[in-house]
Scaffold this motif. Sequence first.
Motif, PDB file in Angstrom:
ATOM      1  N   MET A   1      39.795  44.022  36.955  1.00 49.43           N
ATOM      2  CA  MET A   1      39.759  43.854  38.451  1.00 49.43           C
ATOM      3  C   MET A   1      38.662  43.628  39.569  1.00 49.43           C
ATOM      4  O   MET A   1      37.650  44.718  39.806  1.00 49.43           O
ATOM      5  CB  MET A   1      41.559  44.618  39.193  1.00 49.43           C
ATOM      6  CG  MET A   1      42.375  44.290  39.018  1.00 49.43           C
ATOM      7  SD  MET A   1      43.031  42.678  39.240  1.00 49.43           S
ATOM      8  CE  MET A   1      43.746  41.816  37.938  1.00 49.43           C
ATOM      9  N   SER A   2      38.483  42.561  40.263  1.00 51.92           N
ATOM     10  CA  SER A   2      37.457  43.539  41.233  1.00 51.92           C
ATOM     11  C   SER A   2      37.452  43.467  42.537  1.00 51.92           C
ATOM     12  O   SER A   2      38.424  43.746  43.096  1.00 51.92           O
ATOM     13  CB  SER A   2      37.249  41.472  41.877  1.00 51.92           C
ATOM     14  OG  SER A   2      37.780  40.319  42.003  1.00 51.92           O
ATOM     15  N   GLU A   3      36.265  43.246  43.218  1.00 47.13           N
ATOM     16  CA  GLU A   3      36.248  44.397  45.083  1.00 47.13           C
ATOM     17  C   GLU A   3      37.241  42.899  45.831  1.00 47.13           C
ATOM     18  O   GLU A   3      37.837  43.321  46.782  1.00 47.13           O
ATOM     19  CB  GLU A   3      34.859  44.243  45.072  1.00 47.13           C
ATOM     20  CG  GLU A   3      34.056  45.097  44.402  1.00 47.13           C
ATOM     21  CD  GLU A   3      33.174  44.279  43.537  1.00 47.13           C
ATOM     22  OE1 GLU A   3      32.418  43.922  43.198  1.00 47.13           O
ATOM     23  OE2 GLU A   3      34.072  43.477  42.525  1.00 47.13           O
ATOM     24  N   THR A   4      37.647  41.646  45.179  1.00 50.68           N
ATOM     25  CA  THR A   4      38.178  40.882  45.526  1.00 50.68           C
ATOM     26  C   THR A   4      39.431  40.862  45.688  1.00 50.68           C
ATOM     27  O   THR A   4      39.859  39.972  46.438  1.00 50.68           O
ATOM     28  CB  THR A   4      37.349  39.729  45.099  1.00 50.68           C
ATOM     29  OG1 THR A   4      37.970  39.485  43.963  1.00 50.68           O
ATOM     30  CG2 THR A   4      36.189  39.234  45.426  1.00 50.68           C
TER      31      THR A   4
ATOM     32  N   ILE B   1      41.575  40.660  49.258  1.00 46.64           N
ATOM     33  CA  ILE B   1      41.969  38.741  50.163  1.00 46.64           C
ATOM     34  C   ILE B   1      43.760  38.626  49.709  1.00 46.64           C
ATOM     35  O   ILE B   1      43.861  39.264  48.344  1.00 46.64           O
ATOM     36  CB  ILE B   1      40.937  37.796  49.542  1.00 46.64           C
ATOM     37  CG1 ILE B   1      39.274  38.822  50.196  1.00 46.64           C
ATOM     38  CG2 ILE B   1      41.161  37.298  49.598  1.00 46.64           C
ATOM     39  CD1 ILE B   1      38.734  37.996  48.928  1.00 46.64           C
ATOM     40  N   PRO B   2      44.243  38.372  50.803  1.00 47.01           N
ATOM     41  CA  PRO B   2      45.196  37.726  50.628  1.00 47.01           C
ATOM     42  C   PRO B   2      45.237  37.067  49.597  1.00 47.01           C
ATOM     43  O   PRO B   2      44.771  35.960  49.862  1.00 47.01           O
ATOM     44  CB  PRO B   2      45.883  38.191  51.946  1.00 47.01           C
ATOM     45  CG  PRO B   2      44.487  37.633  52.802  1.00 47.01           C
ATOM     46  CD  PRO B   2      43.561  38.440  52.136  1.00 47.01           C
ATOM     47  N   GLU B   3      46.357  36.393  48.761  1.00 52.38           N
ATOM     48  CA  GLU B   3      46.549  34.936  48.765  1.00 52.38           C
ATOM     49  C   GLU B   3      47.284  34.511  48.726  1.00 52.38           C
ATOM     50  O   GLU B   3      48.844  35.063  49.341  1.00 52.38           O
ATOM     51  CB  GLU B   3      47.902  36.014  46.637  1.00 52.38           C
ATOM     52  CG  GLU B   3      47.013  34.891  45.640  1.00 52.38           C
ATOM     53  CD  GLU B   3      46.508  33.657  46.135  1.00 52.38           C
ATOM     54  OE1 GLU B   3      45.700  32.806  45.866  1.00 52.38           O
ATOM     55  OE2 GLU B   3      45.390  35.636  45.192  1.00 52.38           O
TER      56      GLU B   3
END
Lengths: 281, 272
Positions: free
Chosen positions: A1-4, A7-9
């Motif tokens: 899993m990344s830092e992003t 961000i809401p999907e």
Amino acid sequence: MSETDAIPEFKGRAGAGGDVGITNMSALTSGPGIKSVREVLAILLVAVIIIGGTELLLNIFQVPQYVLPKPSEIAVALVTEFPLIAPHLGHTLVELFAGFAIGATVGLILAGVITQFPFAEKIVTPYILLLVTTPMLALVPLLILRFGFGYEPRIIAVALAAGPMVMINAATGFRRVDAGKIALARSYGASTFQIFWKVRAPMALPMIFVGLMVGSIFGLLTAVGAEMVGGGFGLGNRLTSYSSMIQMPQFFAVVLILSILGILIYVTFFLLGKKFASWEA
Amino acid sequence: MTGENTDQPKLRVKNATKVYQTRSGDLLAIDRCSVDIRAGEIVSIVGPSGCGKTTLLWSMSGLHGLTAGEVLLGGKPVTGPNPEIGMVFQEANLLPWRNLDANINFPFEIKGTRPDRVWIDELLNRVGLEGFGGRFPRELSGGMQQRAALVRALSYKPSVLLMDEPFGALDAFTREEMNRLVEEIWLDTPTTIVLITHSIEEAIFLSDRIVVLSSRPGRVANIYDVNFPRPRSLEIMSTKEVFDLTNAIKREIVGKQQSRFAQPAAVQPAAE
Ligand SMILES: Nc1ncnc2c1ncn2[C@@H]1O[C@H](COP(=O)(O)OP(=O)(O)OP(=O)(O)O)[C@@H](O)[C@H]1O
Ligand SMILES: [Mg+2]
């Protein structure tokens, strides 16, 4: 899993654009609007024929006044009784405005809040439907027991009748999310608050007007109904009292006032919708 | 900008991978896409329809997150929309309840800044929309709406401009005009531009580099350098170099499309 992950999907289809849903405003603004002088004249002509014809038929068949008064008698009653009816009209309007203002405000706020939380909305919706479908008139005897024969039970009944109507329509409006438009606002760094006021609310406006119109008509029905149940004033009270005294011309004069009131409400929201939500029609 | 390391790319996409959760299962839209975009560069993204171009661009803009990999803007991870980035969406995306002027004011209202009227009027002039400020979107043609969307994105002078098929609804002639306008503005003001397009000519005319994506899942199939001097004229478009480049890119796109069934995808793509 990344830092992003922060961000809401977006649930909507990326890039799916256009306006979501049908043009609901058309229900309100694209009705058979009056256009030309000729059409107005035609409508007036129809009115003259209906009223004149009724007058004529009632005369020919000698229909007694207590069965159906003649239009001319209703007109006379309207003029002569109006000073007596006017205060009652005032009472009805007070109930309608107060109840509608409370119901519509609460309905709008609830719709705005609840649609922000899809889960809460799912839970609440059946209860709102219940409120919409339950005739609030049924509660009036109970309300009278609790609040007496004054304004209160009527205002409460009007609010209970109008509020859910406003809410359910407004919620439909707020739910019409257009992922593309919201993405646009977000791309400028819009906050949830800004997205609500600058995207969701304007997008919901046509449905809000529909809700306000339906809600106020329901409010009027409920106000008059509540007045018929109990209490010594209001147009509904006039209806019961005139009919019990078999004063049919006066009775129909009140009915006429009520239909004019209903038409005025419709026209008001029609014009408001045209002014503020015509982009959709 | 002065303190920045000039070797560092303005926008760096590292192994960008995005899986959409759909009703019919997971859908791998883009798979380990990497591209570095230097400051002041114009880069086009081309590829077959549905290959994940928009998905990639949205990730760059921070409008949606990645399943794996990351996007860096000036060295910092992009975790959400950034005021430095301007976005032109695939559809014009004008707000139907606002007239053109109010639509162009929209970003300024959100950002709480004052619009530069002189600049906006100049832009409106250059895209041929002067005098249309009071019109509502439904009164504008599709092409006019797209030009309005371009003005809206350029109005606040973003340092990075992401454009998703901005001229798709325009006729060839107006499209060329718009391309020239973009190049002009780009020459005037230092802007990094990423452009998605279906037109290889447009990509060649505008770009310093062209990224070709394979069909879904989108992977970077190739990156072409385009080294024509600027400002570019339409004459170059009829040279043999451009002809060869166009054909190479076309073959790349069509070739990848044909081999799509031969490539085992990491995640089973959902049926469409
Ligand atoms: N929000 C979403 N949810 C589910 N699937 C999506 C979503 N957005 C895109 N997709 C799917 O991901 C794939 C890539 O879509 P994308 O819009 O990025 O393609 P594209 O290259 O921009 O296509 P086009 O050239 O037609 O615009 C498509 O198969 C699409 O169906
Ligand atoms: Mg796309």
